[in-house]
Design an enzyme around this catalytic site. Structure first.
Site, PDB file in Angstrom:
ATOM      1  N   SER A 135       0.855  -1.187   0.000  1.00 29.70           N
ATOM      2  CA  SER A 135       0.000   0.000   0.000  1.00 29.70           C
ATOM      3  C   SER A 135       0.889   1.234   0.000  1.00 29.70           C
ATOM      4  O   SER A 135       1.720   1.403   0.907  1.00 29.70           O
ATOM      5  CB  SER A 135      -0.897  -0.014   1.245  1.00 29.70           C
ATOM      6  OG  SER A 135      -1.733   1.111   1.259  1.00 29.70           O
ATOM      7  N   LYS A 161      -0.774  -0.825  -4.605  1.00 33.30           N
ATOM      8  CA  LYS A 161      -2.040  -0.154  -4.257  1.00 33.30           C
ATOM      9  C   LYS A 161      -1.713   1.293  -3.949  1.00 33.30           C
ATOM     10  O   LYS A 161      -0.834   1.576  -3.120  1.00 33.30           O
ATOM     11  CB  LYS A 161      -2.658  -0.846  -3.049  1.00 33.30           C
ATOM     12  CG  LYS A 161      -3.706  -0.052  -2.282  1.00 33.30           C
ATOM     13  CD  LYS A 161      -4.418  -0.959  -1.301  1.00 33.30           C
ATOM     14  CE  LYS A 161      -4.660  -0.255   0.021  1.00 33.30           C
ATOM     15  NZ  LYS A 161      -5.455  -1.113   0.932  1.00 33.30           N
ATOM     16  N   LEU A 162      -2.410   2.204  -4.622  1.00 34.66           N
ATOM     17  CA  LEU A 162      -2.187   3.635  -4.392  1.00 34.66           C
ATOM     18  C   LEU A 162      -3.328   4.194  -3.557  1.00 34.66           C
ATOM     19  O   LEU A 162      -4.504   3.972  -3.881  1.00 34.66           O
ATOM     20  CB  LEU A 162      -2.140   4.391  -5.726  1.00 34.66           C
ATOM     21  CG  LEU A 162      -1.124   3.935  -6.782  1.00 34.66           C
ATOM     22  CD1 LEU A 162      -1.271   4.798  -8.028  1.00 34.66           C
ATOM     23  CD2 LEU A 162       0.292   3.980  -6.236  1.00 34.66           C
ATOM     24  N   LYS A 163      -3.004   4.915  -2.499  1.00 33.52           N
ATOM     25  CA  LYS A 163      -4.023   5.655  -1.764  1.00 33.52           C
ATOM     26  C   LYS A 163      -4.451   6.831  -2.641  1.00 33.52           C
ATOM     27  O   LYS A 163      -3.590   7.506  -3.236  1.00 33.52           O
ATOM     28  CB  LYS A 163      -3.454   6.179  -0.450  1.00 33.52           C
ATOM     29  CG  LYS A 163      -3.191   5.082   0.576  1.00 33.52           C
ATOM     30  CD  LYS A 163      -4.471   4.425   1.017  1.00 33.52           C
ATOM     31  CE  LYS A 163      -4.217   3.406   2.098  1.00 33.52           C
ATOM     32  NZ  LYS A 163      -5.453   2.755   2.557  1.00 33.52           N
ATOM     33  N   ASP A 188      -7.138   2.796  -3.351  1.00 34.33           N
ATOM     34  CA  ASP A 188      -7.923   2.751  -2.118  1.00 34.33           C
ATOM     35  C   ASP A 188      -8.246   4.179  -1.683  1.00 34.33           C
ATOM     36  O   ASP A 188      -7.342   4.974  -1.440  1.00 34.33           O
ATOM     37  CB  ASP A 188      -7.134   2.039  -1.018  1.00 34.33           C
ATOM     38  CG  ASP A 188      -7.960   1.861   0.254  1.00 34.33           C
ATOM     39  OD1 ASP A 188      -7.434   1.250   1.203  1.00 34.33           O
ATOM     40  OD2 ASP A 188      -9.122   2.309   0.291  1.00 34.33           O
ATOM     41  N   ASN A 190     -10.442   4.964   0.944  1.00 36.12           N
ATOM     42  CA  ASN A 190     -10.819   5.074   2.364  1.00 36.12           C
ATOM     43  C   ASN A 190     -12.019   6.018   2.558  1.00 36.12           C
ATOM     44  O   ASN A 190     -11.921   6.985   3.338  1.00 36.12           O
ATOM     45  CB  ASN A 190      -9.632   5.531   3.212  1.00 36.12           C
ATOM     46  CG  ASN A 190      -8.565   4.459   3.358  1.00 36.12           C
ATOM     47  OD1 ASN A 190      -7.486   4.577   2.788  1.00 36.12           O
ATOM     48  ND2 ASN A 190      -8.864   3.401   4.100  1.00 36.12           N
ATOM     49  N   GLU A 213     -11.037   0.473  -4.176  1.00 32.84           N
ATOM     50  CA  GLU A 213     -11.363   0.081  -2.807  1.00 32.84           C
ATOM     51  C   GLU A 213     -12.070   1.209  -2.051  1.00 32.84           C
ATOM     52  O   GLU A 213     -11.570   2.342  -2.009  1.00 32.84           O
ATOM     53  CB  GLU A 213     -10.082  -0.312  -2.070  1.00 32.84           C
ATOM     54  CG  GLU A 213     -10.254  -0.910  -0.699  1.00 32.84           C
ATOM     55  CD  GLU A 213      -8.923  -1.300  -0.058  1.00 32.84           C
ATOM     56  OE1 GLU A 213      -7.894  -1.345  -0.759  1.00 32.84           O
ATOM     57  OE2 GLU A 213      -8.919  -1.521   1.173  1.00 32.84           O
ATOM     58  N   ASP A 238     -13.872  -2.484   2.047  1.00 33.59           N
ATOM     59  CA  ASP A 238     -12.989  -2.657   3.203  1.00 33.59           C
ATOM     60  C   ASP A 238     -13.796  -2.234   4.441  1.00 33.59           C
ATOM     61  O   ASP A 238     -14.427  -3.073   5.091  1.00 33.59           O
ATOM     62  CB  ASP A 238     -11.723  -1.804   2.984  1.00 33.59           C
ATOM     63  CG  ASP A 238     -10.807  -1.719   4.200  1.00 33.59           C
ATOM     64  OD1 ASP A 238      -9.690  -1.191   4.054  1.00 33.59           O
ATOM     65  OD2 ASP A 238     -11.203  -2.144   5.297  1.00 33.59           O
ATOM     66  N   LYS A 262     -10.071  -7.994   6.725  1.00 32.51           N
ATOM     67  CA  LYS A 262      -9.187  -7.548   7.802  1.00 32.51           C
ATOM     68  C   LYS A 262      -9.743  -8.121   9.105  1.00 32.51           C
ATOM     69  O   LYS A 262     -10.799  -7.683   9.579  1.00 32.51           O
ATOM     70  CB  LYS A 262      -9.179  -6.025   7.919  1.00 32.51           C
ATOM     71  CG  LYS A 262      -8.418  -5.309   6.849  1.00 32.51           C
ATOM     72  CD  LYS A 262      -8.488  -3.815   7.119  1.00 32.51           C
ATOM     73  CE  LYS A 262      -7.724  -3.049   6.078  1.00 32.51           C
ATOM     74  NZ  LYS A 262      -7.950  -1.594   6.242  1.00 32.51           N
ATOM     75  N   GLY A 290      -4.353  -4.855   5.492  1.00 31.59           N
ATOM     76  CA  GLY A 290      -3.387  -4.625   6.563  1.00 31.59           C
ATOM     77  C   GLY A 290      -3.720  -3.382   7.366  1.00 31.59           C
ATOM     78  O   GLY A 290      -4.381  -2.469   6.884  1.00 31.59           O
TER      79      GLY A 290
HETATM   80  C1  LIG Z   1      -2.261  -0.795   4.520  1.00 31.08           C
HETATM   81  C2  LIG Z   1      -3.486   0.029   4.418  1.00 31.08           C
HETATM   82  O1  LIG Z   1      -3.657   0.774   3.488  1.00 31.08           O
HETATM   83  N1  LIG Z   1      -4.384  -0.118   5.416  1.00 31.08           N
HETATM   84  C3  LIG Z   1      -5.687   0.471   5.558  1.00 31.08           C
HETATM   85  C4  LIG Z   1      -5.615   1.940   5.876  1.00 31.08           C
HETATM   86  C5  LIG Z   1      -4.894   2.232   7.140  1.00 31.08           C
HETATM   87  C6  LIG Z   1      -3.715   2.922   7.071  1.00 31.08           C
HETATM   88  C7  LIG Z   1      -3.051   3.287   8.214  1.00 31.08           C
HETATM   89  C8  LIG Z   1      -3.523   2.941   9.466  1.00 31.08           C
HETATM   90  C9  LIG Z   1      -2.848   3.307  10.637  1.00 31.08           C
HETATM   91  C10 LIG Z   1      -3.368   2.981  11.850  1.00 31.08           C
HETATM   92  C11 LIG Z   1      -4.547   2.285  11.950  1.00 31.08           C
HETATM   93  C12 LIG Z   1      -5.230   1.922  10.796  1.00 31.08           C
HETATM   94  C13 LIG Z   1      -4.721   2.246   9.546  1.00 31.08           C
HETATM   95  C14 LIG Z   1      -5.411   1.881   8.368  1.00 31.08           C
HETATM   96  C15 LIG Z   1      -6.592   0.233   4.348  1.00 31.08           C
HETATM   97  O2  LIG Z   1      -6.437  -0.742   3.617  1.00 31.08           O
HETATM   98  O3  LIG Z   1      -7.529   1.016   4.172  1.00 31.08           O
HETATM   99 MG   LIG Z   2      -8.635  -0.007   2.594  1.00 30.02          MG
END
Ligand SMILES: CC(=O)N[C@@H](Cc1ccc2ccccc2c1)C(=O)O
Ligand SMILES: [Mg+2]
Length: 367
Positions: A135, A161-163, A188, A190, A213, A238, A262, A290
């Protein structure tokens, strides 16, 4: 199993680099590490909640409080405690799935260590290693992003995977496609977009992404179903998938075509396996998400990712993606894969001096 008590440690581990998402930037990972002490063995669990309620409503301080005040004491009344009896004993308390997951995992780890059975074997792993993706956070510029992606591809990651967020989406995807060609690529958001962004998000369709995502709010299944009918990029959920029932509903409504599983988000590895089974029954591919876990949570996630329905590379990245020094022996990427720990339980344990170094608070909750 006789549980004599649970130790709740709050740990703070610096990240190797700031991790920026649509909900903020993290530079230090604050998390909980649980140690369940039973007559036969000790078990470890990790709570993936963030330092603040930005990914979901849970956050570290609240998780520690609900565990010591309600969840751990609730196990005192359970006869013949085993991991399968934890969720039913906690069901009366609403929410706090990450806290519940950490406690269930610690009990499961103790049980499996005492029985000499690995997490992978207990969950139904069919592989000895799993393909890994990574990620990549939002960066200050496109060149900086391209350098980061180049580094991860060089390291051997099999999927990028790009945020993304409004203002950082089509351009970064276009730049990565132009520079790196047809690598496995997904994005992703979020929950950063709204129902009015369908036309804009259709702008991602020409780039052959594996999935988009969680573009919309975690409680907007209808919005995701409407969006899925207007874009060609498959939608992955997610934050919305908090249980096996939520997965079944999202699939039935056409709100997602892929699921990011998750264990912390859904209350533990036993519910995570149920989600895997529901998705498999519907022919929906899943991958393991993750939460910047230390090697403890990472060990359990890698074991889960070895189940048959996990057909896409997950965010089970190597320890060095996030930490200079991991709590456990580091997970090292080999040909883009991580090995599934084979030892009893998690197969890993915290290195005592490292754990002490990153511990900022400890609470012993006796039963
Ligand atoms: C690897 C990845 O992108 N994880 C999450 C986002 C994320 C990123 C950072 C975090 C820090 C602390 C607690 C939860 C967190 C969740 C996701 O898939 O959306
Ligand atoms: Mg996610």
């Amino acid at each position: 199993m006789k549980l004599s008590g649970v130790e709740i440690r709050t740990i703070r581990v610096p990240l190797v680099s700031p991790f920026r998402t649509s909900f903020g930037t993290e530079t230090v990972r604050e998390a909980l590490v649980l140690r369940a002490v039973t007559g036969e063995a000790e078990g470890w669990g990790e709570c993936g909640a963030g330092i603040a309620p930005l990914y979901s409503s849970e956050y570290t301080h609240a998780s520690a409080d609900v565990l010591s005040r309600y969840l751990v004491p609730a196990l005192a009344g359970v006869a013949d405690l085993d991991a399968h009896r934890v969720a039913p004993a906690l069901a009366g308390f609403k929410g706090h799935r990450m806290a519940k997951a950490a406690l269930e995992t610690a009990v499961l780890d103790a049980e499996l260590r005492a029985a000499g059975v690995s997490f992978g074997r207990a969950l139904g792993a069919v592989r000895a290693s799993v393909p890994c993706g990574v990620s990549v956070g939002i960066t200050g510029s496109i060149p900086e992003l391209l350098d980061a992606v180049a580094g991860y591809l060089e390291a051997g990651y099999l999927r990028i995977k790009l945020k993304i967020e409004p203002g950082w989406d089509v351009e970064p995807v276009r730049a990565v496609r132009e520079r790196f060609g047809d690598i496995l690529l997904q994005v992703d958001a979020n929950t950063a977009y709204g129902r009015g962004d369908a036309r804009h998000l259709a702008g991602l369709d020409p780039f052959g992404l594996l999935l988009l995502e969680q573009p919309l709010a975690e409680d907007d299944l209808r919005g995701h179903a409407e969006l899925a009918a207007r874009i060609s990029t498959p939608i992955c959920l997610d934050e919305s998938i908090v249980s096996a029932r939520a997965a079944a509903d999202a699939i039935a409504m056409g709100a997602c075509q892929v699921v990011n599983i998750k264990p912390g988000r859904v209350g533990g590895y036993l519910e995570a396996r149920r989600i895997h089974d529901v998705c498999a029954a519907h022919g929906v591919p899943v991958w393991c998400g993750g939460m910047l876990e230390t090697g403890l949570g990472r060990a359990a996630n890698v074991a889960l990712a070895a189940l048959p329905g996990f057909t896409l590379p997950g965010d089970t990245s190597a320890s060095e993606r996030y930490y200079r020094t991991d709590l456990t022996q580091p997970f090292v990427l080999e040909d883009g894969h991580l090995a599934v720990p084979a030892g009893p339980g998690l197969g890993v344990a915290p290195i005592p001096e490292v754990l002490d170094e990153v511990t900022v608070a400890t609470e012993w909750v006796p039963l």
